[in-house]
Each structure stands twice: as C-alpha cells, then as structure tokens.
Design an enzyme around this catalytic site. Structure first.
Site, PDB file in Angstrom:
ATOM      1  N   ASP A  89       9.259   2.719  -0.133  1.00 37.81           N
ATOM      2  CA  ASP A  89       8.213   3.364   0.648  1.00 37.81           C
ATOM      3  C   ASP A  89       8.367   2.898   2.099  1.00 37.81           C
ATOM      4  O   ASP A  89       7.956   1.792   2.452  1.00 37.81           O
ATOM      5  CB  ASP A  89       6.836   3.019   0.085  1.00 37.81           C
ATOM      6  CG  ASP A  89       5.721   3.725   0.848  1.00 37.81           C
ATOM      7  OD1 ASP A  89       6.012   4.385   1.867  1.00 37.81           O
ATOM      8  OD2 ASP A  89       4.555   3.610   0.423  1.00 37.81           O
ATOM      9  N   TYR A 129       0.856  -1.191   0.000  1.00 38.22           N
ATOM     10  CA  TYR A 129       0.000   0.000   0.000  1.00 38.22           C
ATOM     11  C   TYR A 129       0.888   1.235   0.000  1.00 38.22           C
ATOM     12  O   TYR A 129       1.870   1.301   0.732  1.00 38.22           O
ATOM     13  CB  TYR A 129      -0.893   0.006   1.241  1.00 38.22           C
ATOM     14  CG  TYR A 129      -1.763   1.239   1.358  1.00 38.22           C
ATOM     15  CD1 TYR A 129      -2.803   1.482   0.458  1.00 38.22           C
ATOM     16  CD2 TYR A 129      -1.551   2.165   2.377  1.00 38.22           C
ATOM     17  CE1 TYR A 129      -3.605   2.614   0.566  1.00 38.22           C
ATOM     18  CE2 TYR A 129      -2.356   3.306   2.494  1.00 38.22           C
ATOM     19  CZ  TYR A 129      -3.373   3.519   1.588  1.00 38.22           C
ATOM     20  OH  TYR A 129      -4.165   4.643   1.700  1.00 38.22           O
ATOM     21  N   LYS A 151       4.091   8.780   9.018  1.00 35.71           N
ATOM     22  CA  LYS A 151       3.817   8.192  10.339  1.00 35.71           C
ATOM     23  C   LYS A 151       4.788   8.684  11.430  1.00 35.71           C
ATOM     24  O   LYS A 151       4.597   9.773  11.941  1.00 35.71           O
ATOM     25  CB  LYS A 151       3.750   6.672  10.219  1.00 35.71           C
ATOM     26  CG  LYS A 151       2.630   6.276   9.228  1.00 35.71           C
ATOM     27  CD  LYS A 151       2.159   4.846   9.259  1.00 35.71           C
ATOM     28  CE  LYS A 151       0.891   4.704   8.445  1.00 35.71           C
ATOM     29  NZ  LYS A 151       1.042   4.063   7.147  1.00 35.71           N
TER      30      LYS A 151
HETATM   31  C1  LIG Z   1       0.400   4.640   5.770  1.00 31.80           C
HETATM   32  C2  LIG Z   1       1.143   4.413   4.532  1.00 31.80           C
HETATM   33  C3  LIG Z   1       1.027   5.281   3.426  1.00 31.80           C
HETATM   34  C4  LIG Z   1       0.030   6.409   3.379  1.00 31.80           C
HETATM   35  O1  LIG Z   1       0.290   7.376   4.348  1.00 31.80           O
HETATM   36  P1  LIG Z   1      -0.907   8.392   4.737  1.00 31.80           P
HETATM   37  O2  LIG Z   1      -0.247   9.324   5.711  1.00 31.80           O
HETATM   38  O3  LIG Z   1      -1.980   7.554   5.326  1.00 31.80           O
HETATM   39  O4  LIG Z   1      -1.317   9.063   3.493  1.00 31.80           O
HETATM   40  C5  LIG Z   1       1.844   5.065   2.347  1.00 31.80           C
HETATM   41  N1  LIG Z   1       2.711   4.051   2.317  1.00 31.80           N
HETATM   42  C6  LIG Z   1       2.843   3.192   3.348  1.00 31.80           C
HETATM   43  C7  LIG Z   1       3.847   2.099   3.277  1.00 31.80           C
HETATM   44  C8  LIG Z   1       2.056   3.338   4.480  1.00 31.80           C
HETATM   45  O5  LIG Z   1       2.162   2.462   5.480  1.00 31.80           O
END
Ligand SMILES: *Cc1c(COP(=O)(O)O)cnc(C)c1O
Length: 443
Positions: free
Chosen positions: A253, A158, A281
């Site tokens: 990511d 994701y 995060k």
């Molecule tokens: C949470 C997450 C996102 C999205 O971040 P948001 O602050 O919710 O937009 C993107 N990539 C990864 C790996 C994530 O865990």
C-alpha cells in the site's frame, strides 16, 4: 486576497465576516463533528479547527486572512505545494475541455502509460477515486487470483476505511483481530488477520498454520499513518519471502509513500517487487484519484477483461488525470526528491533544536524522504505502535497549538506525519524557523 473573492452569483459566501469558531458551530449542526474526515476536527489536539479559504504554494490562508506555513499539505497529495503554477495552468485548461466523460478518453491513458513506463512492477493500472477504493479493489483481485479468503495486515498500518481492514490486533490468538469501528459485521473481518509490525517470527508462525488460506499480505512499506514507523529492510524482505513461499500475494500500500519517497516509491528503494501496489494522494495532484496496479495477469482479472467486478462513475476524471500527470512529470523533470529530502532534514533538525531548548521533554524528529514526525526521544527506534512513548499525544498538542498561533500549520494529531513540498523553499524554511522560535518561547 483576490483568490478569496468569488464573483459567482450562485455562491452565497454566507461565511464572510464570520470567524472559524462561528463556522464550526454551524458545521457541527450539519455534519458529524463538523467535518468530513475525523482528524480535521482537532479532537486529538483540543480546541476547534481553523477554517481555510484559500491556499497558494506553501501558504494556507484562513477565512479571516491570517496566513500559515502548511506542513499538512492535505495529508500528502500536494508534493508541489498548493496550486503549483504549471499544474494550475493544466487544471484551468481542463475546465475548458470537459469535467467528466464517463467514456473512453486519452487523459487517463497518458497517466496510465506514464506509471507503467516508470514503475516496472505496475504492468497494468486501474484508476479509482480514493486510496480506500484502491485497496478494497486490490484485495478483491488477490482473493480472485488465489481462490483464498484471508488477508494479513499489520497493526499500525492504515489502508483506508474499508470494513475488512478497520481492525486492530485482538487479545487472543496470534493474528486474531477485533473491529476498530462500530458498524462492522463480524463476518466482514472474520478473514482478516492482524500482526504487530517488526516481528517476522510472528509472521512465520501464522503462515505455518494459515498460509494456505491467506490470499494477500498487505502492508504500508513505510508505515506513515500512526506516526512514522520506519521498518527494518530485513523485516520487509523476510515477510515477503514467507508470503511467496506460501503462494500469498504481496500488496504494497503505497498510497502515501508512492511518488513521495521517490519515483518508484518504497518498492524501488527497497528493491522489493510487490504483486499488487496501491497508489493515491500524489497521483491525483490534489484531486481525488487512486489506483491499483500490478502484474498483467492479475489486473486482467478485472472487469471487463476478467471476472472481478469493479467500476466507478467518475473514475479517470480529467481533472485528476491531468493534474496528476502534470504533477508527476514536473516531479520527474525537476528531480524534486533529493532536494526535498535535504530540506526536510534541515527543517526538522532546526525545529528539534528549538523545541529542545524550550520544552519540558526531549524531542526528536523521525524523517524519511520528505515525511517527518516529531516525537519524544526514545532510546531505541520506534517501529511498532506499542513503542510510542506515553504522553506523546499531550506533548504534541502543546507544540501544535503554540506553532499554530504563530502561523505554522501541522496536521492536527500527534499520530499524523508532516510533509514538505516543492514550494517549501529555503526562504520558506527560514521563515518557518523564525516563526517557530517565537512560538516556542511561549511553551
Ligand atoms: C491515505 C491512505 C489510504 C486511504 O486513502 P483515501 O484516499 O483517504 O481513501 C490508504 N492507505 C494509505 C497507506 C494511506 O496513507
């Protein structure tokens, strides 16, 4: 309880005296599904969501005053727990400085320098307001740098809700994708290729035909948004090698794994340097912050130094910058990572022991650093979404509700991971196990 009592005359607190079910009935009338992000709605586990009024350390308190040990932790940002006292002091101080400048200030500078000093492949950074924004911007840079259009991603990873990456594997040709949400135009995903995780041969094959068109390969080096799908190091090394051979940029990511699996995230643990990395995060310490970082010459493509436009009214806001900085400094000063990893192993081992004594299925815990995922035991490691055992969701829902009733809050979905924080001390873990023992008697 004092933290739940506001003295402000501007806040009406119309919810006082109501329970979560009553608030949910109000919420569904004014917001889709009653929530502002889908998983919060409890659709995946059934029932209606608990409404929380305050939190402290490892504890959530709902609107009726009932307490829960929190293992969701806002889905990852709170590595020090809720309102860590040292970070709280910084946040209070910030409220007395400024809420937003929309101008140059020293607070983002300090966080940016801290990141570039500690993460060698993050030579320059740009702050944004979410992980989604970080990924979207990093891909824009990759396309600008390579002059190529295509992006390769992996099924089960994701990367936020940007159109181009809300895709799943298509049923036809290798790499073909189909949209994973309504409202996404065919052109928005026309340049997105999707492959399964754990299959370097598939990556090799797609690069043979598409390699010269692929701007970026993007992956969660620790896929943690569809359960915890720990990848083989050889797979990650191999796909990075293939991408490099074809002039494709590698984007890690690390929105969830960054500053969670260690100070240099998965890149540091794997010894693989991405060209671009995204964080979110944890780097905001519980406030909305994301960032993309990487090689100097790539970040210098971004406006105003380069032709890639990217901007944000509230980017670099002082709450997020200072809370994030304080959080990372404390994580470093107190060497939290090895302690958190040990506690995670102990907690999950004991939870599984309790679960397996009571449950009709055999469970196991998948853990990495301070992330964990409970799932039905399997013969082989689960590295792809199609290997997740049948009935997992239903089995998890039962466990979730039993634990919830007894004061343990897990993320309300069998496909979300759990987290520990610095506030989850040995005594919090001991208390959790006592609560779990009571809860699991009822399964
Ligand atoms: C949470 C997450 C996102 C999205 O971040 P948001 O602050 O919710 O937009 C993107 N990539 C990864 C790996 C994530 O865990």
């Amino acid at each position: 309880m004092s933290s739940q009592t506001s003295n402000s005359k501007l806040i009406s607190e119309s919810w006082k005296g109501q329970n979560s079910k009553e608030l949910f009935e109000r919420a569904v009338k004014v917001s889709p599904g009653g929530v502002h992000s889908p998983v919060r709605s409890f659709r995946s586990v059934g029932g209606t969501p608990v409404f929380f009024a305050s939190a402290n350390g490892a504890t959530l308190t709902d609107i009726e005053g009932k307490e829960y040990v929190d293992y969701c932790l806002s889905f990852g940002p709170l590595i020090l727990g809720h309102r860590d006292p040292e970070v709280e002091e910084v946040v209070r101080e910030t409220a007395g400085l400024a809420w937003s400048f929309g101008a140059a200030e020293p607070y983002s500078l300090e966080l940016a320098e801290f990141i570039t000093n500690n993460v060698p492949w993050a030579e320059k950074v740009r702050f944004v307001n979410s992980g989604t924004e970080a990924v979207m911007s990093a891909l824009r840079v990759a396309r600008a740098a390579t002059g190529r259009e295509k992006i390769l991603k992996f099924d089960g990873c994701y990367h936020g809700h940007l159109d181009a990456l809300l895709v799943k594997a298509g049923s036809g040709l290798a790499g073909e994708s189909s949209s994973d949400s309504a409202g996404i135009s065919a052109t928005a995903i026309a340049n997105t290729l999707v492959l399964p995780l754990d299959d370097e041969a598939a990556v090799e094959k797609v690069f043979e035909t598409e390699g010269k068109n692929i701007a970026a390969l993007i992956i969660e080096p620790l896929p943690a948004n569809y359960g915890l799908l720990i990848q083989r190091k050889e797979f990650l090394s191999k796909i990075v090698e293939i991408a490099r051979k074809h002039g494709t940029l590698v984007v890690f990511d690390e929105v969830i794994s960054g500053f969670r699996t260690g100070f240099q995230g998965m890149s540091g643990l794997l010894g693989i340097r991405p060209d671009l990395v995204t964080y979110g995060k944890i780097i905001g310490g519980g406030f909305p912050v994301g960032c993309y970082a990487g090689k100097k010459e790539l970040l210098d493509l971004v406006a105003p130094s380069g032709p890639v436009y990217q901007a944000g009214t509230l980017s670099g806001n002082p709450f997020g910058m200072r809370a994030g900085f304080a959080t990372l400094r404390k994580a470093q000063r107190d060497s939290v990572y090895s302690v958190l990893e040990d506690r995670t192993r102990i907690l999950t081992r004991e939870m599984i022991r309790l679960l397996n004594a009571k449950s009709d299925r055999e469970w196991e815990a998948v853990t990495h650093s301070s992330l964990f995922w409970f799932r039905t035991k399997t013969k082989d490691a689960v590295r792809r979404i199609d290997q997740i055992p049948e009935g997992h969701k239903e089995g998890f829902a039962k466990v979730f509700h039993a634990l919830l009733k007894h004061g343990i809050y897990l993320a309300p979905s069998g496909y979300e991971v759990g987290f520990l924080s610095w506030a989850h001390t040995d005594s919090v873990i001991a208390k959790t196990l006592e609560l779990a023992e009571q809860a699991l008697k009822e399964i």
